[in-house]
Design a protein around this motif. Structure first.
Motif, PDB file in Angstrom:
ATOM      1  N   ILE A   1      33.518  52.987  31.666  1.00  0.00           N
ATOM      2  CA  ILE A   1      32.270  52.719  31.766  1.00  0.00           C
ATOM      3  C   ILE A   1      31.547  50.744  31.230  1.00  0.00           C
ATOM      4  CG2 ILE A   1      29.668  53.435  30.711  1.00  0.00           C
ATOM      5  CD1 ILE A   1      31.265  55.018  32.487  1.00  0.00           C
ATOM      6  N   ASN A   2      32.285  50.480  30.190  1.00  0.00           N
ATOM      7  CA  ASN A   2      32.311  48.923  29.681  1.00  0.00           C
ATOM      8  C   ASN A   2      32.390  47.607  30.889  1.00  0.00           C
ATOM      9  OD1 ASN A   2      35.075  49.493  29.326  1.00  0.00           O
ATOM     10  ND2 ASN A   2      34.824  48.000  27.907  1.00  0.00           N
ATOM     11  N   GLU A   3      33.365  48.312  31.790  1.00  0.00           N
ATOM     12  CA  GLU A   3      33.452  47.112  32.637  1.00  0.00           C
ATOM     13  C   GLU A   3      32.843  46.952  33.743  1.00  0.00           C
ATOM     14  OE1 GLU A   3      37.199  45.630  33.958  1.00  0.00           O
ATOM     15  OE2 GLU A   3      38.522  46.240  31.839  1.00  0.00           O
ATOM     16  N   LEU A   4      31.895  48.340  34.425  1.00  0.00           N
ATOM     17  CA  LEU A   4      31.288  48.482  35.485  1.00  0.00           C
ATOM     18  C   LEU A   4      29.620  47.802  34.956  1.00  0.00           C
ATOM     19  CD1 LEU A   4      31.547  52.595  35.608  1.00  0.00           C
ATOM     20  CD2 LEU A   4      32.428  50.345  36.991  1.00  0.00           C
ATOM     21  N   PHE A   5      29.412  48.126  33.681  1.00  0.00           N
ATOM     22  CA  PHE A   5      28.548  47.595  33.249  1.00  0.00           C
ATOM     23  C   PHE A   5      28.172  45.338  32.959  1.00  0.00           C
ATOM     24  CE2 PHE A   5      27.503  52.244  34.034  1.00  0.00           C
ATOM     25  CZ  PHE A   5      26.241  51.488  33.958  1.00  0.00           C
ATOM     26  N   LEU A   6      29.051  44.737  33.206  1.00  0.00           N
ATOM     27  CA  LEU A   6      29.050  43.968  32.613  1.00  0.00           C
ATOM     28  C   LEU A   6      28.456  43.151  33.765  1.00  0.00           C
ATOM     29  CD1 LEU A   6      33.274  43.311  32.340  1.00  0.00           C
ATOM     30  CD2 LEU A   6      30.759  43.075  30.479  1.00  0.00           C
ATOM     31  N   TYR A   7      27.433  42.109  32.816  1.00  0.00           N
ATOM     32  CA  TYR A   7      27.244  41.076  33.664  1.00  0.00           C
ATOM     33  C   TYR A   7      27.825  39.573  32.842  1.00  0.00           C
ATOM     34  CZ  TYR A   7      23.470  38.401  35.914  1.00  0.00           C
ATOM     35  OH  TYR A   7      22.674  37.283  36.802  1.00  0.00           O
ATOM     36  N   PRO A   8      28.255  38.701  34.057  1.00  0.00           N
ATOM     37  CA  PRO A   8      28.322  39.233  35.711  1.00  0.00           C
ATOM     38  C   PRO A   8      29.860  39.772  35.520  1.00  0.00           C
ATOM     39  CG  PRO A   8      29.664  36.789  35.043  1.00  0.00           C
ATOM     40  CD  PRO A   8      28.684  36.741  34.210  1.00  0.00           C
ATOM     41  N   PRO A   9      29.541  40.889  36.823  1.00  0.00           N
ATOM     42  CA  PRO A   9      30.304  41.437  37.551  1.00  0.00           C
ATOM     43  C   PRO A   9      31.833  40.853  37.563  1.00  0.00           C
ATOM     44  CG  PRO A   9      29.262  41.310  38.908  1.00  0.00           C
ATOM     45  CD  PRO A   9      28.145  40.643  37.618  1.00  0.00           C
ATOM     46  N   ARG A  10      32.613  41.248  36.869  1.00  0.00           N
ATOM     47  CA  ARG A  10      34.130  41.483  37.299  1.00  0.00           C
ATOM     48  C   ARG A  10      34.872  41.732  38.193  1.00  0.00           C
ATOM     49  NH1 ARG A  10      36.798  41.843  31.572  1.00  0.00           N
ATOM     50  NH2 ARG A  10      35.613  40.032  30.406  1.00  0.00           N
ATOM     51  N   PHE A  11      35.509  41.244  39.349  1.00  0.00           N
ATOM     52  CA  PHE A  11      36.231  41.671  40.523  1.00  0.00           C
ATOM     53  C   PHE A  11      37.379  42.675  40.471  1.00  0.00           C
ATOM     54  CE2 PHE A  11      38.516  41.638  44.425  1.00  0.00           C
ATOM     55  CZ  PHE A  11      38.256  42.093  44.990  1.00  0.00           C
ATOM     56  N   TRP A  12      38.325  41.843  39.499  1.00  0.00           N
ATOM     57  CA  TRP A  12      39.274  42.386  39.029  1.00  0.00           C
ATOM     58  C   TRP A  12      39.040  43.293  36.850  1.00  0.00           C
ATOM     59  CZ3 TRP A  12      42.933  42.615  42.613  1.00  0.00           C
ATOM     60  CH2 TRP A  12      42.892  40.952  43.362  1.00  0.00           C
ATOM     61  N   VAL A  13      39.699  44.861  37.029  1.00  0.00           N
ATOM     62  CA  VAL A  13      39.591  45.711  36.755  1.00  0.00           C
ATOM     63  C   VAL A  13      40.488  44.985  35.189  1.00  0.00           C
ATOM     64  CG1 VAL A  13      41.492  47.295  37.155  1.00  0.00           C
ATOM     65  CG2 VAL A  13      39.689  47.715  34.851  1.00  0.00           C
ATOM     66  N   MET A  14      40.225  44.473  34.035  1.00  0.00           N
ATOM     67  CA  MET A  14      40.766  44.221  33.082  1.00  0.00           C
ATOM     68  C   MET A  14      41.769  45.647  32.277  1.00  0.00           C
ATOM     69  SD  MET A  14      40.299  41.404  33.824  1.00  0.00           S
ATOM     70  CE  MET A  14      41.312  40.823  32.558  1.00  0.00           C
ATOM     71  N   GLU A  15      41.098  46.889  32.107  1.00  0.00           N
ATOM     72  CA  GLU A  15      41.832  48.053  31.512  1.00  0.00           C
ATOM     73  C   GLU A  15      41.603  49.466  32.524  1.00  0.00           C
ATOM     74  OE1 GLU A  15      39.906  48.641  27.518  1.00  0.00           O
ATOM     75  OE2 GLU A  15      40.439  46.250  27.244  1.00  0.00           O
ATOM     76  N   PRO A  16      42.632  49.460  33.498  1.00  0.00           N
ATOM     77  CA  PRO A  16      42.689  50.371  34.384  1.00  0.00           C
ATOM     78  C   PRO A  16      42.235  51.663  33.282  1.00  0.00           C
ATOM     79  CG  PRO A  16      44.101  48.519  34.908  1.00  0.00           C
ATOM     80  CD  PRO A  16      43.764  48.313  33.650  1.00  0.00           C
ATOM     81  N   THR A  17      41.581  52.846  34.220  1.00  0.00           N
ATOM     82  CA  THR A  17      41.704  54.329  33.308  1.00  0.00           C
ATOM     83  C   THR A  17      41.227  55.247  34.730  1.00  0.00           C
ATOM     84  OG1 THR A  17      39.850  55.272  31.724  1.00  0.00           O
ATOM     85  CG2 THR A  17      38.971  53.759  33.177  1.00  0.00           C
ATOM     86  N   ILE A  18      41.565  56.534  34.285  1.00  0.00           N
ATOM     87  CA  ILE A  18      41.461  57.127  35.700  1.00  0.00           C
ATOM     88  C   ILE A  18      40.522  58.109  34.899  1.00  0.00           C
ATOM     89  CG2 ILE A  18      43.430  56.967  36.104  1.00  0.00           C
ATOM     90  CD1 ILE A  18      44.457  60.368  34.209  1.00  0.00           C
ATOM     91  N   VAL A  19      39.404  58.180  33.600  1.00  0.00           N
ATOM     92  CA  VAL A  19      38.521  58.312  33.126  1.00  0.00           C
ATOM     93  C   VAL A  19      37.231  59.162  34.535  1.00  0.00           C
ATOM     94  CG1 VAL A  19      36.336  58.626  31.306  1.00  0.00           C
ATOM     95  CG2 VAL A  19      38.826  57.522  30.870  1.00  0.00           C
ATOM     96  N   ASN A  20      36.907  58.022  35.366  1.00  0.00           N
ATOM     97  CA  ASN A  20      36.275  58.714  36.508  1.00  0.00           C
ATOM     98  C   ASN A  20      37.086  59.956  37.321  1.00  0.00           C
ATOM     99  OD1 ASN A  20      34.739  55.950  35.487  1.00  0.00           O
ATOM    100  ND2 ASN A  20      35.719  54.549  36.573  1.00  0.00           N
ATOM    101  N   PHE A  21      37.959  59.230  37.362  1.00  0.00           N
ATOM    102  CA  PHE A  21      38.158  60.851  37.935  1.00  0.00           C
ATOM    103  C   PHE A  21      38.480  61.921  37.206  1.00  0.00           C
ATOM    104  CE2 PHE A  21      40.743  57.026  40.253  1.00  0.00           C
ATOM    105  CZ  PHE A  21      40.114  57.214  41.182  1.00  0.00           C
ATOM    106  N   GLN A  22      38.657  61.669  36.163  1.00  0.00           N
ATOM    107  CA  GLN A  22      38.484  63.697  35.632  1.00  0.00           C
ATOM    108  C   GLN A  22      36.925  63.344  35.226  1.00  0.00           C
ATOM    109  OE1 GLN A  22      40.183  61.596  31.306  1.00  0.00           O
ATOM    110  NE2 GLN A  22      42.190  62.631  32.192  1.00  0.00           N
ATOM    111  N   ASN A  23      36.039  62.716  35.096  1.00  0.00           N
ATOM    112  CA  ASN A  23      34.385  62.986  35.125  1.00  0.00           C
ATOM    113  C   ASN A  23      34.311  64.132  36.040  1.00  0.00           C
ATOM    114  OD1 ASN A  23      34.396  61.893  32.377  1.00  0.00           O
ATOM    115  ND2 ASN A  23      33.430  59.368  33.193  1.00  0.00           N
ATOM    116  N   LEU A  24      34.966  63.167  37.116  1.00  0.00           N
ATOM    117  CA  LEU A  24      34.230  63.678  39.510  1.00  0.00           C
ATOM    118  C   LEU A  24      34.807  65.105  39.054  1.00  0.00           C
ATOM    119  CD1 LEU A  24      33.113  63.469  41.779  1.00  0.00           C
ATOM    120  CD2 LEU A  24      35.125  62.524  42.706  1.00  0.00           C
TER     121      LEU A  24
END
Length: 308
Positions: free
Chosen positions: A64-87
């Motif tokens: 979540i913290n990387e999704l709302f970074l400004y300016p946004p980052r192209f690469w993920v710094m700390e990969p996680t599967i939380v988004n799929f779990q929430n889905l």
């Protein structure tokens, strides 16, 4: 590993690895400066075109913290599967489970691909190798239909589906996509190149039209069949019109429609951004896998059909 290295021979000549790597190395050595420059530019262009695909994968695994970074980052710094779990947690609280939408998409896509290949190849065989009254005007109408946008035929298509009585069924997801003029055109261009003498020899051996079609025409036209399969798979898998127009029962709707309604409803909140990214990746991955598996057939079809 020694086979992958370039070594110096007894006369000081450079040895290249055997097989495909050796062919690439020799082609690069024999090419001139213009060819090397063109290859380098095309490689850069290919890398640039891969960036959206990389971003889709990277975005789906961002916390979540990387999704709302400004300016946004192209690469993920700390990969996680939380988004799929929430889905998955989101879908478990609903009356219709996530697996039902997935099953509907898999079933309707498989049926659409199979029947579209069959209908398009049979039509192409008839137009190419048989002469019947009205064949040229009918084929001209099929080519003319390429000019119409899908929105232009939405109302006539809805009326046809309603009058034949297949609303709110699996056939409502399949039948509207069977009329594929692009598939008929590609298959006919490929069948046109089959020599008539080959079919005549098959008939002299006692083979009828059905036998010649299934045992001779289809195996030879496998590149075109694979191309039609890829185009049909992409059109059917990403189709939302059939779920929104031809089905009213929630259990008959497909995965892309469900993902769209899911993301539209929750994408504005914090957790919804991650769920939207994960759902987008799940819908995109099957298209990528199918294309990578049959990309050589697509290139062969374009080369043989005369499309530039």
């Amino acid at each position: 590993m020694s086979n992958l290295r370039m070594t110096a021979g007894p006369e000081g000549r450079t040895r290249y690895p055997a097989g495909r790597g050796r062919a690439i190395a020799l082609a690069w050595r024999r090419s001139d400066a213009f060819q090397k420059t063109a290859f380098a530019l095309l490689a850069l262009l290919a890398a640039f075109m891969l960036l959206p695909i990389v971003f889709v994968f990277s975005h789906a695994f961002k916390p979540i913290n990387e999704l709302f970074l400004y300016p946004p980052r192209f690469w993920v710094m700390e990969p996680t599967i939380v988004n799929f779990q929430n889905l998955l947690l989101r879908t478990q609280s609903l009356t219709i489970p996530f697996t039902r939408y997935l099953f509907n998409s898999v079933l309707t896509t498989a049926l659409t691909v199979a029947f579209t290949i069959l209908v398009s190849s049979m039509a192409a065989y008839a137009f190419s190798k048989h002469r019947f009254p009205g064949s040229k005007p009918i084929f001209a109408i099929i080519i003319l239909s390429l000019m119409f946008a899908p929105e232009a035929v939405a109302i006539p298509r809805y009326l046809v589906i309603a009058r034949i009585g297949i609303m709110d069924t699996y056939f409502a997801h399949v039948v509207p996509l069977l009329a594929a003029p692009v598939s008929v055109f590609l298959m006919k261009q490929f069948v046109d190149q089959l020599p008539d003498e080959l079919l005549e020899a098959a008939r002299m051996d006692g083979a009828g039209d059905w036998t010649a079609f299934f045992r001779l025409v289809l195996p030879i036209c496998l590149p075109a069949v694979a191309t039609v399969g890829i185009l049909t798979f992409q059109a059917s898998w990403n189709q939302m019109e059939t779920s929104s127009l031809y089905t009213q029962t929630e259990s008959m709707k497909t995965l892309p429609y469900y993902v769209t309604t899911l993301t539209n409803g929750i994408a504005n909140n914090v957790v919804g951004q991650g769920i939207a990214a994960a759902a987008t990746l799940l819908v995109f991955v099957p298209n990528l896998i199918i294309f990578l598996a049959f990309q050589r057939k697509v290139i062969a079809t374009m080369a043989h059909s005369g499309i530039k």
